[in-house]
Design a protein around this motif. Structure first.
Motif, PDB file in Angstrom:
ATOM      1  N   ASN A 119     -21.146  -2.802  91.397  1.00 41.02           N
ATOM      2  CA  ASN A 119     -21.693  -1.490  91.737  1.00 41.02           C
ATOM      3  C   ASN A 119     -21.833  -1.358  93.252  1.00 41.02           C
ATOM      4  O   ASN A 119     -21.478  -2.263  94.012  1.00 41.02           O
ATOM      5  CB  ASN A 119     -23.021  -1.247  91.011  1.00 41.02           C
ATOM      6  N   GLY A 120     -22.352  -0.224  93.699  1.00 37.74           N
ATOM      7  CA  GLY A 120     -22.421   0.051  95.133  1.00 37.74           C
ATOM      8  C   GLY A 120     -23.243  -0.937  95.919  1.00 37.74           C
ATOM      9  O   GLY A 120     -22.950  -1.211  97.091  1.00 37.74           O
ATOM     10  N   SER A 121     -24.270  -1.507  95.301  1.00 40.54           N
ATOM     11  CA  SER A 121     -25.128  -2.474  95.991  1.00 40.54           C
ATOM     12  C   SER A 121     -24.584  -3.893  95.897  1.00 40.54           C
ATOM     13  O   SER A 121     -25.055  -4.790  96.597  1.00 40.54           O
ATOM     14  CB  SER A 121     -26.545  -2.428  95.407  1.00 40.54           C
ATOM     15  N   GLY A 122     -23.625  -4.112  95.013  1.00 39.18           N
ATOM     16  CA  GLY A 122     -23.059  -5.447  94.834  1.00 39.18           C
ATOM     17  C   GLY A 122     -23.915  -6.384  94.014  1.00 39.18           C
ATOM     18  O   GLY A 122     -23.637  -7.578  93.937  1.00 39.18           O
ATOM     19  N   GLU A 123     -24.931  -5.846  93.342  1.00 33.52           N
ATOM     20  CA  GLU A 123     -25.871  -6.693  92.606  1.00 33.52           C
ATOM     21  C   GLU A 123     -25.430  -6.973  91.176  1.00 33.52           C
ATOM     22  O   GLU A 123     -25.802  -7.985  90.586  1.00 33.52           O
ATOM     23  CB  GLU A 123     -27.251  -6.027  92.586  1.00 33.52           C
ATOM     24  N   LYS A 124     -24.646  -6.064  90.603  1.00 34.50           N
ATOM     25  CA  LYS A 124     -24.198  -6.245  89.229  1.00 34.50           C
ATOM     26  C   LYS A 124     -22.883  -5.514  89.021  1.00 34.50           C
ATOM     27  O   LYS A 124     -22.389  -4.824  89.920  1.00 34.50           O
ATOM     28  CB  LYS A 124     -25.249  -5.749  88.241  1.00 34.50           C
ATOM     29  N   LEU A 125     -22.330  -5.650  87.827  1.00 33.50           N
ATOM     30  CA  LEU A 125     -21.053  -5.006  87.547  1.00 33.50           C
ATOM     31  C   LEU A 125     -21.187  -3.492  87.549  1.00 33.50           C
ATOM     32  O   LEU A 125     -22.210  -2.938  87.132  1.00 33.50           O
ATOM     33  CB  LEU A 125     -20.530  -5.453  86.177  1.00 33.50           C
ATOM     34  N   ASP A 126     -20.140  -2.832  88.036  1.00 30.76           N
ATOM     35  CA  ASP A 126     -20.024  -1.397  87.831  1.00 30.76           C
ATOM     36  C   ASP A 126     -20.036  -1.143  86.322  1.00 30.76           C
ATOM     37  O   ASP A 126     -19.339  -1.810  85.567  1.00 30.76           O
ATOM     38  CB  ASP A 126     -18.713  -0.906  88.449  1.00 30.76           C
ATOM     39  N   TRP A 127     -20.818  -0.141  85.904  1.00 36.97           N
ATOM     40  CA  TRP A 127     -21.030   0.048  84.460  1.00 36.97           C
ATOM     41  C   TRP A 127     -19.718   0.339  83.739  1.00 36.97           C
ATOM     42  O   TRP A 127     -19.419  -0.260  82.704  1.00 36.97           O
ATOM     43  CB  TRP A 127     -22.024   1.175  84.201  1.00 36.97           C
ATOM     44  N   ASN A 128     -18.919   1.248  84.255  1.00 40.11           N
ATOM     45  CA  ASN A 128     -17.655   1.581  83.593  1.00 40.11           C
ATOM     46  C   ASN A 128     -16.737   0.375  83.529  1.00 40.11           C
ATOM     47  O   ASN A 128     -16.082   0.123  82.514  1.00 40.11           O
ATOM     48  CB  ASN A 128     -16.954   2.731  84.318  1.00 40.11           C
ATOM     49  N   PHE A 129     -16.682  -0.394  84.608  1.00 40.24           N
ATOM     50  CA  PHE A 129     -15.825  -1.578  84.636  1.00 40.24           C
ATOM     51  C   PHE A 129     -16.229  -2.562  83.542  1.00 40.24           C
ATOM     52  O   PHE A 129     -15.370  -3.188  82.918  1.00 40.24           O
ATOM     53  CB  PHE A 129     -15.909  -2.251  86.002  1.00 40.24           C
ATOM     54  N   LYS A 217     -22.120   8.831  85.791  1.00 40.96           N
ATOM     55  CA  LYS A 217     -22.517  10.190  85.434  1.00 40.96           C
ATOM     56  C   LYS A 217     -23.033  10.308  84.002  1.00 40.96           C
ATOM     57  O   LYS A 217     -23.823  11.190  83.694  1.00 40.96           O
ATOM     58  CB  LYS A 217     -21.324  11.139  85.635  1.00 40.96           C
ATOM     59  N   GLY A 218     -22.554   9.418  83.132  1.00 43.52           N
ATOM     60  CA  GLY A 218     -22.988   9.487  81.746  1.00 43.52           C
ATOM     61  C   GLY A 218     -22.531  10.777  81.092  1.00 43.52           C
ATOM     62  O   GLY A 218     -21.530  11.382  81.457  1.00 43.52           O
ATOM     63  N   LEU A 219     -23.290  11.234  80.103  1.00 42.12           N
ATOM     64  CA  LEU A 219     -22.954  12.452  79.391  1.00 42.12           C
ATOM     65  C   LEU A 219     -23.305  13.664  80.241  1.00 42.12           C
ATOM     66  O   LEU A 219     -24.330  13.701  80.908  1.00 42.12           O
ATOM     67  CB  LEU A 219     -23.713  12.512  78.056  1.00 42.12           C
ATOM     68  N   THR A 220     -22.448  14.655  80.205  1.00 42.02           N
ATOM     69  CA  THR A 220     -22.690  15.880  80.960  1.00 42.02           C
ATOM     70  C   THR A 220     -23.368  16.905  80.065  1.00 42.02           C
ATOM     71  O   THR A 220     -22.769  17.365  79.091  1.00 42.02           O
ATOM     72  CB  THR A 220     -21.362  16.460  81.496  1.00 42.02           C
ATOM     73  N   PRO A 221     -24.623  17.270  80.356  1.00 45.34           N
ATOM     74  CA  PRO A 221     -25.309  18.235  79.505  1.00 45.34           C
ATOM     75  C   PRO A 221     -24.822  19.661  79.765  1.00 45.34           C
ATOM     76  O   PRO A 221     -24.331  19.976  80.849  1.00 45.34           O
ATOM     77  CB  PRO A 221     -26.782  18.078  79.930  1.00 45.34           C
ATOM     78  N   ASN A 222     -24.949  20.512  78.757  1.00 41.80           N
ATOM     79  CA  ASN A 222     -24.658  21.937  78.903  1.00 41.80           C
ATOM     80  C   ASN A 222     -23.263  22.202  79.465  1.00 41.80           C
ATOM     81  O   ASN A 222     -23.075  23.033  80.354  1.00 41.80           O
ATOM     82  CB  ASN A 222     -25.711  22.605  79.804  1.00 41.80           C
ATOM     83  N   ILE A 223     -22.285  21.484  78.950  1.00 47.18           N
ATOM     84  CA  ILE A 223     -20.918  21.658  79.420  1.00 47.18           C
ATOM     85  C   ILE A 223     -20.374  22.983  78.900  1.00 47.18           C
ATOM     86  O   ILE A 223     -20.631  23.370  77.750  1.00 47.18           O
ATOM     87  CB  ILE A 223     -20.042  20.469  78.959  1.00 47.18           C
ATOM     88  N   THR A 224     -19.644  23.719  79.747  1.00 49.21           N
ATOM     89  CA  THR A 224     -19.078  24.991  79.330  1.00 49.21           C
ATOM     90  C   THR A 224     -17.870  24.753  78.433  1.00 49.21           C
ATOM     91  O   THR A 224     -17.283  23.664  78.428  1.00 49.21           O
ATOM     92  CB  THR A 224     -18.657  25.829  80.544  1.00 49.21           C
ATOM     93  N   SER A 225     -17.477  25.782  77.688  1.00 44.23           N
ATOM     94  CA  SER A 225     -16.317  25.649  76.810  1.00 44.23           C
ATOM     95  C   SER A 225     -15.043  25.398  77.617  1.00 44.23           C
ATOM     96  O   SER A 225     -14.156  24.653  77.190  1.00 44.23           O
ATOM     97  CB  SER A 225     -16.154  26.907  75.953  1.00 44.23           C
ATOM     98  N   GLU A 226     -14.948  25.987  78.814  1.00 40.02           N
ATOM     99  CA  GLU A 226     -13.793  25.759  79.676  1.00 40.02           C
ATOM    100  C   GLU A 226     -13.746  24.313  80.153  1.00 40.02           C
ATOM    101  O   GLU A 226     -12.676  23.678  80.155  1.00 40.02           O
ATOM    102  CB  GLU A 226     -13.859  26.694  80.889  1.00 40.02           C
ATOM    103  N   GLU A 227     -14.909  23.763  80.532  1.00 39.56           N
ATOM    104  CA  GLU A 227     -14.973  22.360  80.955  1.00 39.56           C
ATOM    105  C   GLU A 227     -14.657  21.433  79.787  1.00 39.56           C
ATOM    106  O   GLU A 227     -13.969  20.415  79.950  1.00 39.56           O
ATOM    107  CB  GLU A 227     -16.357  22.049  81.522  1.00 39.56           C
ATOM    108  N   ALA A 228     -15.153  21.786  78.608  1.00 40.91           N
ATOM    109  CA  ALA A 228     -14.890  20.978  77.416  1.00 40.91           C
ATOM    110  C   ALA A 228     -13.398  20.962  77.093  1.00 40.91           C
ATOM    111  O   ALA A 228     -12.847  19.932  76.691  1.00 40.91           O
ATOM    112  CB  ALA A 228     -15.678  21.519  76.228  1.00 40.91           C
ATOM    113  N   LEU A 229     -12.746  22.101  77.285  1.00 44.55           N
ATOM    114  CA  LEU A 229     -11.322  22.194  76.994  1.00 44.55           C
ATOM    115  C   LEU A 229     -10.510  21.369  77.997  1.00 44.55           C
ATOM    116  O   LEU A 229      -9.521  20.716  77.625  1.00 44.55           O
ATOM    117  CB  LEU A 229     -10.886  23.656  77.033  1.00 44.55           C
ATOM    118  N   LYS A 230     -10.926  21.387  79.261  1.00 44.33           N
ATOM    119  CA  LYS A 230     -10.253  20.568  80.272  1.00 44.33           C
ATOM    120  C   LYS A 230     -10.393  19.073  79.938  1.00 44.33           C
ATOM    121  O   LYS A 230      -9.448  18.292  80.064  1.00 44.33           O
ATOM    122  CB  LYS A 230     -10.843  20.849  81.649  1.00 44.33           C
TER     123      LYS A 230
END
Length: 308
Positions: A119-129, A217-230
């Motif tokens: 991660n950015g601080s170098g203390e642990k693994l990047d979560w996605n990785f 970023k985790g889950l994106t709340p209140n995503i629009t239908s256009e964003e969901a389609l993308k």
């Protein structure tokens, strides 16, 4: 044995990270920056402080894949033996690239080698990785971070994101660049699929490290239908453009399910859902031709998407 390596960084409004990113790169390596029409001070900063960098400012945002393809094309013309892709928000350690090069020279069947992503601080693994590693490998890497005892093994993975990739020129000659059906996100999934299809391997070298300075970023709340389609478009392309499988029965099934859901939404007068289901059907019809073309092309060896 000497080698010629070019580091490619695609930037977009990167002043939050780029001073630290460029400062950590050993001077012996050539650096290419492709800037995707930043509106901040990224280009001016590089021009002022890094005269030796090959800088290619763009008049529009090409996206991650096309930006890297431009950098790869230039590096190949300069006679690169290796290309190293580095995110604008990722920081190298002094020996990161040397460790990757050494690992590749001893294991030339790898098409992509990546360091461990902290991660950015170098203390642990990047979560996605951490999600890319199998359970046993994950425990080994985490223990090495805690104990500060790094090993020099390569762990095979089906995918690792392109924040820090070592690409031997053999990989570029066999696979080419990133597929332009992806603008941003999904292009590295597709590239790993193609590497594996053509008999090369993808690996993580556990004595090489970077810090990836991003937030999960985790889950994106209140995503629009256009964003969901993308988001849906990216998911479908990653899945269906995979050269390792035949996806067209799956496509047919998906369309049948959508028509059923659309019908049920109609009889329930759920017109918002009808609109979304119909939009996804249109999306699928639109992307099928480019997916077919993509798969046909990517199953053939060659420097695809470079100089195109």
């Amino acid at each position: 044995m000497s080698f010629k390596l070019y580091i490619i960084i695609v930037t977009y409004n990167g002043m939050q990270w780029i001073p630290k990113t460029l400062a950590c790169i050993p001077e012996k390596y050539h650096v290419i920056v492709v800037d995707n029409n930043s509106s901040d001070n990224t280009v001016n900063f590089i021009e002022k402080h890094y005269k030796t960098i090959s800088l290619f400012p763009q008049k529009k945002n090409l996206g991650f894949g096309a930006g890297n393809n431009l950098g790869m094309s230039y590096a190949i013309k300069q006679g690169a033996d290796y290309i190293f892709l580095l995110n604008q928000d990722a920081y190298l350690e002094t020996d990161t690239i040397d460790s990757l090069i050494k690992a590749h020279k001893l294991n030339t069947d790898y098409g992509i080698l990546s360091p461990v992503h902290l991660n950015g601080s170098g203390e642990k693994l990047d979560w996605n990785f951490s999600t890319y590693l199998e359970t046993g490998t994950l425990e080994i890497v985490q223990d090495a971070i805690v104990s500060n005892k790094r090993n020099n093994k390569i762990h095979d993975v089906p995918f690792v994101n392109a924040a820090a990739w070592l690409l031997p020129i053999k990989t570029i000659n066999t696979i080419g660049g990133f597929d332009p059906i992806f603008f941003h996100y999904g292009e590295d999934n597709n590239y790993c699929q193609r590497v594996l299809y053509h008999g090369l391997k993808v690996g993580v070298v556990t004595n090489a490290y970077i810090q990836h300075d991003r937030n999960n970023k985790g889950l994106t709340p209140n995503i629009t239908s256009e964003e969901a389609l993308k988001k849906r478009e990216k998911q479908l392309k990653v899945n269906w453009a995979d050269v390792n499988k035949n996806s067209f029965f799956e496509i047919s099934q998906r369309k049948q399910k959508l028509f059923k859901k659309l019908f049920y939404s109609l009889i329930k007068f759920n017109f918002n859902d009808v609109k979304y289901r119909w939009a996804e059907i249109h999306l699928i019809n639109a992307i099928i031709p480019e997916i077919k073309k993509s798969k046909q092309k990517n199953r053939i060896k060659g420097k695809h998407y470079i100089n195109e």
